[in-house]
Design a protein around this motif. Sequence first.
Motif, PDB file in Angstrom:
ATOM      1  N   ALA A  53       1.076  -1.362   0.332  1.00 28.80           N
ATOM      2  CA  ALA A  53       0.092   0.075   0.371  1.00 28.80           C
ATOM      3  C   ALA A  53       0.664   0.886  -0.085  1.00 28.80           C
ATOM      4  O   ALA A  53       0.583   2.286   1.046  1.00 28.80           O
ATOM      5  CB  ALA A  53      -1.358  -0.003   1.236  1.00 28.80           C
ATOM      6  N   HIS A  54       2.003   1.359  -1.093  1.00 25.80           N
ATOM      7  CA  HIS A  54       3.026   2.566  -1.244  1.00 25.80           C
ATOM      8  C   HIS A  54       1.973   3.771  -1.060  1.00 25.80           C
ATOM      9  O   HIS A  54       0.556   3.983  -1.624  1.00 25.80           O
ATOM     10  CB  HIS A  54       3.469   2.107  -3.021  1.00 25.80           C
ATOM     11  CG  HIS A  54       4.294   3.197  -2.356  1.00 25.80           C
ATOM     12  ND1 HIS A  54       4.222   4.579  -3.485  1.00 25.80           N
ATOM     13  CD2 HIS A  54       5.702   3.409  -2.620  1.00 25.80           C
ATOM     14  CE1 HIS A  54       5.285   5.631  -3.740  1.00 25.80           C
ATOM     15  NE2 HIS A  54       5.891   5.469  -2.572  1.00 25.80           N
ATOM     16  N   ASN A  55       1.862   4.926  -0.107  1.00 27.12           N
ATOM     17  CA  ASN A  55       1.852   5.994  -0.904  1.00 27.12           C
ATOM     18  C   ASN A  55       2.535   7.331  -1.323  1.00 27.12           C
ATOM     19  O   ASN A  55       4.247   7.181  -1.845  1.00 27.12           O
ATOM     20  CB  ASN A  55       2.117   6.396   0.811  1.00 27.12           C
ATOM     21  CG  ASN A  55       1.780   8.076   0.707  1.00 27.12           C
ATOM     22  OD1 ASN A  55       0.361   8.823  -0.274  1.00 27.12           O
ATOM     23  ND2 ASN A  55       1.969   8.505   2.060  1.00 27.12           N
ATOM     24  N   PRO A  56       2.117   7.428  -2.826  1.00 29.37           N
ATOM     25  CA  PRO A  56       0.650   7.377  -2.807  1.00 29.37           C
ATOM     26  C   PRO A  56       0.166   6.257  -3.851  1.00 29.37           C
ATOM     27  O   PRO A  56      -0.805   6.779  -3.859  1.00 29.37           O
ATOM     28  CB  PRO A  56       0.457   8.928  -3.308  1.00 29.37           C
ATOM     29  CG  PRO A  56       1.886   9.077  -4.580  1.00 29.37           C
ATOM     30  CD  PRO A  56       2.595   8.170  -3.433  1.00 29.37           C
ATOM     31  N   THR A  57       1.109   5.670  -4.336  1.00 30.54           N
ATOM     32  CA  THR A  57       0.304   4.934  -5.752  1.00 30.54           C
ATOM     33  C   THR A  57      -0.398   3.666  -5.398  1.00 30.54           C
ATOM     34  O   THR A  57      -1.570   3.490  -6.515  1.00 30.54           O
ATOM     35  CB  THR A  57       1.494   4.521  -6.275  1.00 30.54           C
ATOM     36  OG1 THR A  57       2.438   2.915  -5.997  1.00 30.54           O
ATOM     37  CG2 THR A  57       2.365   4.968  -6.794  1.00 30.54           C
TER      38      THR A  57
END
Length: 472
Positions: A250-254
Amino acid sequence: MTNWLPDISSGIGPVYIRVADSIENAITHGVLPPGTKLPPQRNLAYDIGVTIGTVSRAYALVHERGLVAGEVGRGTYVLDRVNSKQIEPVDPITQALAGTRGLETPNGKIRFDTTAAPDIGQGEIIGRLFADISRDHQAEISSYSRSFPVNWFHAGQVWLARNGWQPAIETVVPTLGAHAAAIAVISAVTSPGDKIVFENLTYTQVSRATRLLGRRSILVDSDEHGIIPDDFERLCQQQHPRLAFLMPTAHNPTLTTMPEERRRAIAAIARRHSVWLIEDDLYGAMTEDPNPLMASIAPERTFLVSGLSKSVTAGVRGGWVACPPHFAQRIKVTHKMTTGGLPFILAETCARLVLEGHALALRRKAFEEIRAREQLAREALSGFEFVSHPHVPFLWLKLPEPWLSGTFKNAAITEGVLIDDEDEFKAGRSDKVYHRVRVAFSSPQRREDIAAGFMTLRRLLENGSAGYDSHI
């Protein structure tokens, strides 16, 4: 409308700051008198040979300085200095550290630019815990935290555990949130001048903080599966970084999630080149992703950080880091040096939230609320391309032609909605353009406001011609 053009051949700082400074200078000296309409962003960008995004940021900056006002469809006009709001000038270094967000949040806007846990009644629970702790530990809350109770470490051990892996309690350090944990690790295992690897898009509060610490950021390429191993290998061979900051789930922002095979490849490269890893699992723990943690794949070099801010409560600043063997004491001392120390009442509250089951129950309630809000987004933005997850409080929205990220952000502000453009997440200068914005939806208290905000964004997306207007 004036034919005036800014002079960007002199001055300091990024081009957009030089454009803004030139506009301010022209207003101050009467070259642009009150009521003058500034050139449309598209025209000015073409005339001076810069991107429209650069001009958009410059116009936003002079708006923040109280020099101009803008209306959708009308353009941008110079204000009467007598009646305009006087704002203290912001120096370029401060502006660079602040990113693309305003230094002061405007009032009366729908906040789609923060991902703190939604309000689900946690205040009442926290209030009771504060009262209990104040009664039970009067001496401790009136002094500095000189010794840490074992329950603080046990809580971190419980909260960081995932997918069958649990850190040893002696490797856990309680911190003032995940951000403070990451900065403590960077301070402890790197030195001024060392290079730290960040993805092109990342949580830039950490990358900006590393520059304050005198470290250097280098960028690694990513794709739909996260960091590209070949590019990470190239960086390690050529630039010899000391540490890499990762968000595998859940990488931020992708919202990208790295598959297990790639995690193992990244770990193997880090092992060959003696690179430390920070694994930010702040959002990862919210997704129920079955992939193994980097901390379980490479425990000898991975610092796993997480906390309570996104799914339980942001206000108590609760977090933990699980360290490689024999590093916990160093991180504990460094965290104290970089933050001033851990307040007893906050750390004890976080520990009780976890160990008494409140945190898990609140997280489940947060998931329900986030899921309902994400569904509102799906309904309101149907037909437009975006990435989302039913447990994560933001989405990554692809902008249709002719919108640019910065221009869309400024148009949204004008319409009463605060969002983040892609530049907010760039760890350094890059020629990559994504034409996306991050829309976070956990902050507004009422679902009606959230639905209204989404519909405002939809109207802007559908009004493509406005993408070239002079939005502030």
